[in-house]
Design a protein around this motif. Structure first.
Motif, short mmCIF file in Angstrom:
data_model
loop_
_atom_site.label_atom_id
_atom_site.label_comp_id
_atom_site.label_asym_id
_atom_site.label_seq_id
_atom_site.Cartn_x
_atom_site.Cartn_y
_atom_site.Cartn_z
N UNK A 139 3.42 5.80 -5.70
CA UNK A 139 3.76 5.49 -7.09
C UNK A 139 2.55 5.54 -8.01
N UNK A 140 1.36 5.25 -7.47
CA UNK A 140 0.16 5.19 -8.30
C UNK A 140 -0.05 6.40 -9.18
N UNK A 141 -0.01 7.63 -8.63
CA UNK A 141 -0.23 8.81 -9.47
C UNK A 141 0.87 9.03 -10.51
N UNK A 142 2.05 8.42 -10.29
CA UNK A 142 3.17 8.66 -11.20
C UNK A 142 3.17 7.68 -12.36
N UNK A 143 3.07 6.39 -12.06
CA UNK A 143 3.16 5.40 -13.15
C UNK A 143 1.81 4.75 -13.46
N UNK A 144 0.73 5.45 -13.08
CA UNK A 144 -0.59 4.91 -13.34
C UNK A 144 -1.00 4.96 -14.80
N UNK A 145 -0.39 5.86 -15.60
CA UNK A 145 -0.80 6.01 -17.00
C UNK A 145 -0.64 4.72 -17.80
N UNK A 201 0.81 -1.23 0.00
CA UNK A 201 0.00 0.00 0.00
C UNK A 201 0.84 1.28 0.00
N UNK A 202 1.98 1.28 0.67
CA UNK A 202 2.83 2.47 0.71
C UNK A 202 3.37 2.78 -0.67
N UNK A 227 6.78 13.54 -3.32
CA UNK A 227 6.84 13.29 -4.76
C UNK A 227 6.18 14.47 -5.46
N UNK A 228 7.00 15.35 -6.08
CA UNK A 228 6.51 16.60 -6.62
C UNK A 228 6.75 16.67 -8.13
N UNK A 229 6.08 17.63 -8.78
CA UNK A 229 6.25 17.89 -10.22
C UNK A 229 6.07 16.61 -11.04
N UNK A 230 4.97 15.93 -10.83
CA UNK A 230 4.72 14.63 -11.47
C UNK A 230 4.40 14.81 -12.95
N UNK A 231 5.07 14.00 -13.78
CA UNK A 231 4.87 13.99 -15.22
C UNK A 231 4.65 12.53 -15.65
N UNK A 271 3.72 11.08 -18.39
CA UNK A 271 4.25 10.70 -19.71
C UNK A 271 5.74 10.41 -19.62
N UNK A 272 6.47 11.29 -18.94
CA UNK A 272 7.90 11.07 -18.76
C UNK A 272 8.16 9.82 -17.94
N UNK A 273 7.28 9.57 -16.97
CA UNK A 273 7.43 8.36 -16.16
C UNK A 273 7.25 7.11 -17.01
N UNK A 274 6.26 7.12 -17.90
CA UNK A 274 6.00 5.95 -18.73
C UNK A 274 7.15 5.71 -19.71
#
Length: 444
Positions: A87-93, A81-82, A162-166, A168-171
């Motif tokens: 990580x969910x909002x970052x690599x969820x795409x 869960x942690x 975890x700031x400035x989330x992108x 597309x760049x994560x994917x």
């Protein structure tokens, strides 16, 4: 068994099963559509029956892959869960896009399975192509998400935030291409040799020679071409790992000391206490060349990695050796098959060549599991490399060991059911297809 170990084992066991179902589900539609194409062009009924038989297999593995993949999605939230919180909002795409690809695949598969003699023949064939392409896209997207864990990107990690989330760049992180390429080729290798091996066994038993010979050739061509491409994708992946995760490369090669002209180690037993490898074959300079393109290039060893950040050496090294060893064995078999196709056509009717394919039936999947072990174990102790440790991401909920036992039972049961269904399909082919004629009875 403590909860942390149980959580890791449950995830490993679930992934170990799902990766087999997923790879077959990704690749079999392409075999199916090639057979279908031959049916439309030649009107030989044997190709129609191969297509229908394989489409049944595609349906089985689509269903089991969907079930096992859904379970994995729940396990991410249940066990880590942690990790999912951050990580969910970052690599969820890529996961969201994978869901879209899955829906397209499901719709196209529905058209394909129920479209026989109901829609335009070439449109019907095209829906099978869409099944394959969307399945392959699903696999690439999932691997892209895993690649992010090895090469995190698309955010700034500042004071634990975890700031400035992108997304597309994560994917499209630095690891996604090399990992996706290596994984997709591995899927074709493993599935191709497994399918070819089953049909080779049926030929050796003298059952439905015409049917199984045509099916064997389609699967064998896919398998052997992919096997020859795999070392190229492996080289790309190894160079990428050397650049981004030098500690993983060091564990893969049991490379304890940073040095130039570093030798490639084949086999051997790592002695982590003495920081050496016993009984290994060493080829001077080859590891440096493979990692840097220069025989005198410097390769970072585990001596430059803090002890609490070093991956488990023995497991990673043995898994890597198994993957490479079996991969090279399949390359040799591929070369033999190409020689048979071009120069020694009499070999194609020889039992020894068919027996080699039967022996190779499980090799691709063993190599696949070993490669996945290298990817996951070689990243430890991190769940997000350099950002979050696996131990910090595990659930605080007690009793995970019982969850592990339950999910293990589910996956074993699922595997038994799938095996029985496939055995039933193969048996039906054996009973209802007349190999002495170019006509067959439709068994679907």
């Amino acid at each position: 068994m403590d909860d942390f170990l149980a959580a890791r084992l449950q995830m490993a066991f679930s992934l170990g099963f799902h990766i087999v179902f997923a790879c077959i589900g990704m690749v079999m539609p392409f075999f199916m559509t090639v057979a279908h194409f031959y049916w439309l062009k030649t009107k030989k009924i044997v190709y129609r029956d191969i297509t229908k038989a394989w489409s049944k297999g595609v349906a089985i593995f689509f269903a089991t892959g969907a079930v096992s993949g859904t379970v994995l999605s729940f396990e991410l939230g249940l066990l880590w869960p942690k990790f999912m919180e951050h990580a969910g909002p970052i690599f969820g795409m890529p996961f969201s896009l994978e869901g879209t690809a899955f829906f397209i695949e499901a719709i196209a598969l529905g058209f394909y399975l129920y479209g026989w003699n109901k829609i335009n023949p070439w449109f019907h064939w095209a829906t099978g192509v869409v099944v394959g392409i969307s399945g392959l896209a699903s696999g690439i997207l999932v691997v892209a998400a895993n690649a992010w864990m090895n090469s995190p990107a698309g955010f700034d990690y500042i004071d634990g935030q975890y700031l400035n989330i992108d997304p597309v760049k994560a994917m499209f992180n630095e690891a996604w291409f090399s990992q996706s390429l290596h994984m997709c080729v591995a899927a074709f290798v493993s599935t191709g040799f497994a399918v070819a091996g089953v049909h080779a066994l049926m030929i050796l038993k003298g059952k439905n020679i015409q049917f199984h010979s045509k099916a064997f050739k389609i699967a064998a061509v896919f398998a052997t071409v992919a096997a020859c491409l795999q070392p190229i994708s492996g080289d790309i992946s190894a160079k990428d790992v050397a650049k981004r995760q030098p500690e993983k490369l060091a564990a893969m090669e049991a490379h304890f000391h940073t040095e130039r002209n570093a030798p490639l180690i084949i086999g051997g037993i790592p002695d982590t206490a003495a920081r050496k490898v016993d009984y290994a074959i060493k080829i001077p300079g080859l590891l440096s060349f493979m990692a840097t393109g220069d025989f005198n290039g410097e390769v970072k060893g585990l001596d430059q990695v803090p002890k609490d950040e070093q991956p488990p050496v023995a497991v990673t090294h043995y898994a890597f050796q198994i993957m490479v060893g079996l991969g090279m064995a399949m390359v040799l078999l591929a070369i033999l098959y190409f020689v048979a196709l071009w120069k020694k056509k009499q070999w194609l009717n020889s039992n020894w060549l068919l027996k080699l394919f039967v022996v190779a039936t499980p090799l691709g999947f063993i190599a696949l599991e070993a490669g996945w072990t290298v990817t996951e174990v070689g990243r430890q102790p991190w769940i997000i490399r350099g950002v979050m440790r696996t131990a910090d991401a595990v659930t605080p909920m007690p009793g995970i060991a019982y969850s592990f036992y339950l999910f293990t039972a589910v996956y074993i049961s699922l595997s038994i059911i799938v095996s029985l269904l496939l055995y039933r399909q193969i048996s039906m082919v054996g009973k209802l297809y007349d190999s002495t004629s170019d006509q067959s009875k439709s068994f679907l």
